[in-house]
Design an enzyme around this catalytic site. Structure first.
Site, short mmCIF file in Angstrom:
data_model
loop_
_atom_site.label_atom_id
_atom_site.label_comp_id
_atom_site.label_asym_id
_atom_site.label_seq_id
_atom_site.Cartn_x
_atom_site.Cartn_y
_atom_site.Cartn_z
N LYS A 51 0.78 -1.23 -0.02
CA LYS A 51 -0.07 0.05 0.01
C LYS A 51 0.87 1.27 0.14
CE LYS A 51 -3.62 -2.57 1.89
NZ LYS A 51 -4.51 -3.18 2.98
N GLN A 95 -5.25 -1.99 9.06
CA GLN A 95 -5.02 -3.31 8.65
C GLN A 95 -5.59 -4.53 9.49
OE1 GLN A 95 -3.57 -3.84 5.27
NE2 GLN A 95 -3.95 -5.94 5.61
N ASP A 118 -11.47 1.66 3.06
CA ASP A 118 -11.56 0.55 2.76
C ASP A 118 -12.88 0.16 2.31
OD1 ASP A 118 -9.57 -1.57 3.03
OD2 ASP A 118 -9.33 -1.18 5.17
N1 GUN Z 1 -6.75 -7.72 5.36
C1 GUN Z 1 -6.92 -8.15 4.40
N2 GUN Z 1 -7.40 -7.52 3.21
C2 GUN Z 1 -7.68 -6.32 3.73
C3 GUN Z 1 -8.17 -5.19 3.27
O1 GUN Z 1 -8.63 -5.10 2.03
N3 GUN Z 1 -8.16 -4.05 4.00
C4 GUN Z 1 -7.94 -4.04 5.11
N4 GUN Z 1 -7.81 -3.06 6.26
N5 GUN Z 1 -7.45 -5.36 5.98
C5 GUN Z 1 -7.26 -6.20 5.08
#
Ligand code: GUN
Length: 283
Positions: A51, A95, A118
């Site tokens: 990211k 996350q 998200d």
């Molecule tokens: N963990 C696995 N996929 C994701 C996601 O798309 N966003 C977040 N915040 N955590 C994750």
């Protein structure tokens, strides 16, 4: 045909980078995404790095806040409250998964809905299911973009989703439904799953088990979208939820793992961050 999410994401990130370059002159700054990572999970560390790298490519400011596994829920909620109040922060992402002593729902709900890049906040989820404007969750949004770019007609198709998680299965089913597919949602306990998946013209698999979908479960000409990210128990390599080698010759289109859905998820996160920024700037 194998659809490269990596290549499509690269092209879209380049286009976004061009757009972001115009922001300092128009708005005085670039979008700012804050990612919070709790603990040391290797998968999460790798996702968070991806990211940050994508942010750099697009020209978005990225701050990654790393906290130890032992952080209390209260402390985490305080960090979120401070970021919510900070006008220079446009997107907040925590996350997942979080350590067991922290209530994930409470954390997600604490993020200001307008900064929820998200699309996990209950306000955004409700808006999605009520056909109101919302931040679309990144993986489902990325899947629809890949299908459209590959020229797949969704309207009128029989789509089968394997998996019913809040992050992928349920929202991707909703987006396919909104694109006028007829959608069946299945899961690991669906009886005669192969009977159902063989009828799919578009098959989206998000179950989180290596080689869960075997060649006998897929009909010739199916569009196969593999959302799984697993370790192959035999080779230790990254693999998806479908038996790629066995299914690729039957599928009309298939996404690889790695290099398929994953890069598109991150690409849509960049897009969501820009959207949240612009919504604020153009208010
Ligand atoms: N963990 C696995 N996929 C994701 C996601 O798309 N966003 C977040 N915040 N955590 C994750």
């Amino acid at each position: 045909m194998i659809i490269s999410g990596k290549e499509l994401a690269l092209k879209l990130k380049q286009e976004m980078a061009g757009e972001v370059k115009t922001f300092p002159a128009k708005y005085g700054r670039v979008p700012h995404l804050v990612v919070i990572l709790v603990g040391e999970d290797a998968g999460s560390i790798s996702y968070v790095k991806g990211k940050a790298k994508a942010s750099e490519e697009v020209g978005i400011k990225n701050t990654t806040i790393r906290k130890p596994e032992t952080i209390s829920e209260e402390e985490l909620l305080q960090i979120i409250a401070d970021l919510n109040a900070d006008d220079t922060v446009d997107g907040i992402l925590v996350q997942l998964p979080l350590p067991r002593h922290i209530n994930e729902d409470r954390v997600i709900e604490a993020i200001d809905k307008s900064k929820d890049v998200d699309g996990f906040h209950p306000g955004n989820v409700a808006a999605l299911w009520q056909k109101q404007p919302c931040v679309l969750p990144c993986t489902p949004k990325g899947i629809i973009k890949m299908l459209r770019t590959a020229g797949v007609e969704i309207e009128g198709k029989n789509a089968v989703v394997v998996g019913r998680s809040n992050i992928v299965g349920l929202p991707v089913a909703k987006l396919l439904l909104d694109a006028n597919a007829t959608v069946t949602i299945t899961h690991s306990r669906t009886k005669d799953l192969g009977e159902v998946t063989r009828r799919a013209e578009i098959l989206v698999v998000a179950i989180g088990r290596p080689k869960f979908v075997t060649p006998d479960m897929v009909s010739d000409g199916t569009v196969v979208i593999d959302v799984g990210v697993n370790r192959d128990p035999e080779t230790g390599k990254l693999c998806g939820d479908v038996d790629f080698a066995g299914i690729e010759p039957k599928a009309s289109i298939i996404t690889p793992v790695p290099g398929g859905v994953g890069p598109m998820t991150i690409c849509c996160l960049m897009e969501n961050t820009i959207e949240c920024f612009l919504r604020k700037m153009e208010k």
